[in-house]
Design a protein around this motif. Structure first.
Motif, short mmCIF file in Angstrom:
data_model
loop_
_atom_site.label_atom_id
_atom_site.label_comp_id
_atom_site.label_asym_id
_atom_site.label_seq_id
_atom_site.Cartn_x
_atom_site.Cartn_y
_atom_site.Cartn_z
N PRO A 115 27.42 30.18 26.49
CA PRO A 115 28.39 31.04 27.19
C PRO A 115 29.83 30.71 26.76
N ILE A 116 30.61 31.75 26.46
CA ILE A 116 31.98 31.59 25.99
C ILE A 116 33.00 32.07 27.03
N TYR A 117 32.77 33.26 27.55
CA TYR A 117 33.73 33.88 28.48
C TYR A 117 32.99 34.71 29.51
N ALA A 118 33.48 34.69 30.75
CA ALA A 118 32.93 35.51 31.82
C ALA A 118 34.05 36.11 32.65
N GLN A 119 33.80 37.29 33.17
CA GLN A 119 34.79 37.98 34.01
C GLN A 119 34.07 38.66 35.16
N TYR A 120 34.59 38.47 36.37
CA TYR A 120 33.97 39.03 37.57
C TYR A 120 35.06 39.65 38.42
N PRO A 138 51.47 37.94 61.06
CA PRO A 138 50.64 37.16 60.12
C PRO A 138 49.64 38.02 59.36
N TYR A 139 49.76 39.35 59.48
CA TYR A 139 48.79 40.27 58.87
C TYR A 139 49.33 40.82 57.55
N TYR A 140 48.39 41.34 56.73
CA TYR A 140 48.79 42.02 55.50
C TYR A 140 47.96 43.28 55.31
N ARG A 141 48.46 44.18 54.47
CA ARG A 141 47.79 45.46 54.22
C ARG A 141 46.89 45.41 52.99
N ALA A 142 47.17 44.45 52.11
CA ALA A 142 46.38 44.34 50.88
C ALA A 142 46.59 42.97 50.28
N CYS A 143 45.62 42.55 49.47
CA CYS A 143 45.77 41.30 48.74
C CYS A 143 45.11 41.43 47.37
N LEU A 144 45.59 40.62 46.43
CA LEU A 144 45.01 40.56 45.10
C LEU A 144 45.11 39.12 44.61
N CYS A 145 43.97 38.55 44.22
CA CYS A 145 43.92 37.19 43.67
C CYS A 145 43.19 37.23 42.34
N SER A 146 43.73 36.52 41.36
CA SER A 146 43.07 36.39 40.07
C SER A 146 43.13 34.94 39.65
N ALA A 147 41.95 34.34 39.42
CA ALA A 147 41.86 32.93 39.06
C ALA A 147 41.19 32.78 37.71
N GLN A 148 41.72 31.87 36.91
CA GLN A 148 41.08 31.52 35.64
C GLN A 148 40.50 30.11 35.77
N LEU A 149 39.21 29.99 35.48
CA LEU A 149 38.51 28.71 35.59
C LEU A 149 38.11 28.25 34.19
N ARG A 150 38.25 26.95 33.96
CA ARG A 150 37.68 26.35 32.75
C ARG A 150 36.59 25.39 33.19
N PHE A 151 35.36 25.67 32.73
CA PHE A 151 34.22 24.84 33.09
C PHE A 151 34.09 23.68 32.11
N ARG A 152 33.50 22.59 32.58
CA ARG A 152 33.39 21.41 31.73
C ARG A 152 32.52 21.67 30.50
N GLN A 153 31.61 22.63 30.59
CA GLN A 153 30.79 22.94 29.44
C GLN A 153 31.50 23.84 28.43
N GLY A 154 32.75 24.24 28.72
CA GLY A 154 33.57 24.98 27.76
C GLY A 154 33.87 26.41 28.13
N ILE A 191 35.26 29.74 29.72
CA ILE A 191 36.45 30.20 30.44
C ILE A 191 36.05 31.44 31.24
N ALA A 192 36.44 31.49 32.50
CA ALA A 192 36.06 32.61 33.36
C ALA A 192 37.26 33.11 34.15
N THR A 193 37.31 34.41 34.36
CA THR A 193 38.34 35.03 35.19
C THR A 193 37.67 35.71 36.37
N ILE A 194 38.12 35.38 37.57
CA ILE A 194 37.59 36.00 38.79
C ILE A 194 38.73 36.71 39.50
N ILE A 233 29.61 38.77 30.86
CA ILE A 233 29.43 37.42 30.32
C ILE A 233 29.20 37.54 28.82
N HIS A 234 30.03 36.83 28.04
CA HIS A 234 29.89 36.80 26.59
C HIS A 234 29.39 35.44 26.16
N GLY A 235 28.38 35.43 25.30
CA GLY A 235 27.91 34.21 24.68
C GLY A 235 27.99 34.33 23.17
#
Length: 331
Positions: A147-152, A209-225, A227-230, A247-249
């Motif tokens: 596995p090289i890259y994944a996006q969810y 304390p309320y909101y109307r919308a949210c957007l989060c984008s995280a990039q993870l690097r796994f120990r096995q190499g 890279i993933a974007t969630i 998922i690309h391999g």
């Protein structure tokens, strides 16, 4: 745990979507009996249980004192999960909790240790691992090579947003902690995460304390190499829904849009159709019953959920501090 008598006496805390799914599954499982329901409103209890088959409480603490009671299902607002789980385990009850187990990683770790000390079940629901998407990915993942890259990506529109706990900063929690299944899916597939970088935006409602919308984008690097974007978003910013996984391999790729997928290997493309997502709560329940009655293994552990929560905490810290967070080896 196998000494429990049948049927298991169960209490449900919460009356929302997950609690309704639990209620329906429990009604068709002879080995279980719902004996108590708690909500902030007794009217909500009646909505779930109109024939008053169980005792109704307007305080979760009162439900924990109901007897007989073997197990409690925690399915209310996220910020209460950890507090209730601690009280239930201390009382000597088995605990099933909808994710996240807590919005504080240290409390989550303490709960795992407490369950071991009390010799009680602490199960954090992760039905995404039981669904057709995850099982199909698991089946075909070896075909991709390394596995090289994944996006969810999951985007959920809502117009308009009401002022409920799931659009409240403190009660819902940081979005990738609250929507922990997105991270947990990748941790289950690819293992330990080494570093996390995340950005987040909110459409806050002024002076609340309320909101109307949210957007989060995280990039993870796994120990096995890998890279993933969630990416996770919801609310009034979005006019259409999206649920996609890629998922690309080094020997092929998997891509899913909704319930349709494609396995690509060179010039060959194989269509993949996902099954229904119905029935996963019933599967989860059967694992719980089999574990308590016959010591059968569960499909996931509270410790595994805690690691996914640690990754989510790192994402929250990264978004707040504006820097990449390194995770220590601890699995």
């Amino acid at each position: 745990m196998s000494t429990l008598l049948s049927p298991l006496k169960i209490g449900i805390i919460g009356t929302g979507y997950a609690a309704q799914k639990r209620w329906r599954s429990l009604q068709t499982t002879p080995a279980t009996q719902v004996v108590a329901i708690a909500s902030h409103s007794l009217d909500r209890c009646l909505t779930l249980d109109p024939h008053h088959q169980a005792a109704h409480y307007d305080q979760w603490s009162a439900l924990l004192q109901h007897r007989p009671l073997d197990l409690v299902i925690i399915a209310n607002a996220n910020h209460l999960h950890g507090i209730i789980a601690h009280a239930a385990l201390t009382t000597g009850l088995h605990v099933v909790c909808e994710y996240p187990l807590a919005l504080d990683i240290q409390l989550a770790r303490e709960l795992v240790a407490l369950a071991q000390t009390q010799q009680r079940l602490l199960h954090v629901e992760h039905i995404e691992l039981l669904g057709s998407l995850h099982q199909t990915v698991r089946q075909h993942l070896p075909s991709l090579g390394r596995p090289i890259y994944a996006q969810y990506t999951t985007l959920s529109p809502k117009q308009p947003v009401s002022r409920r706990w799931n659009y409240h900063h403190q009660e819902f929690g940081f979005p990738l902690m609250a929507a922990l299944s997105r991270l947990n899916r990748f941790v289950d597939l690819f293992g330990e995460v080494a570093q996390v970088s995340c950005q987040a935006q909110f459409a806050d409602i002024p002076d609340t304390p309320y909101y109307r919308a949210c957007l989060c984008s995280a990039q993870l690097r796994f120990r096995q190499g890998l890279i993933a974007t969630i990416t996770y978003g919801k609310g009034e910013w979005f006019s259409g829904s999206e649920r996609s996984l890629i998922i690309h391999g080094d020997r092929g790729s998997l891509s899913f849009q909704g319930n349709q997928g494609i396995l690509t290997q060179g010039e060959q493309q194989t269509p993949l159709t996902l099954g229904s997502r119905r029935g996963v709560f019933a599967k989860d329940l059967q694992y719980i019953v089999d574990h308590l009655k016959a010591d059968a293994p569960l499909y996931t552990t509270a410790a595994a959920s805690c690691f996914a929560l640690e990754v989510a905490q790192a994402a929250s810290d990264s978004a707040r501090l504006g820097k990449t967070i390194q995770l220590s080896r601890n699995r």
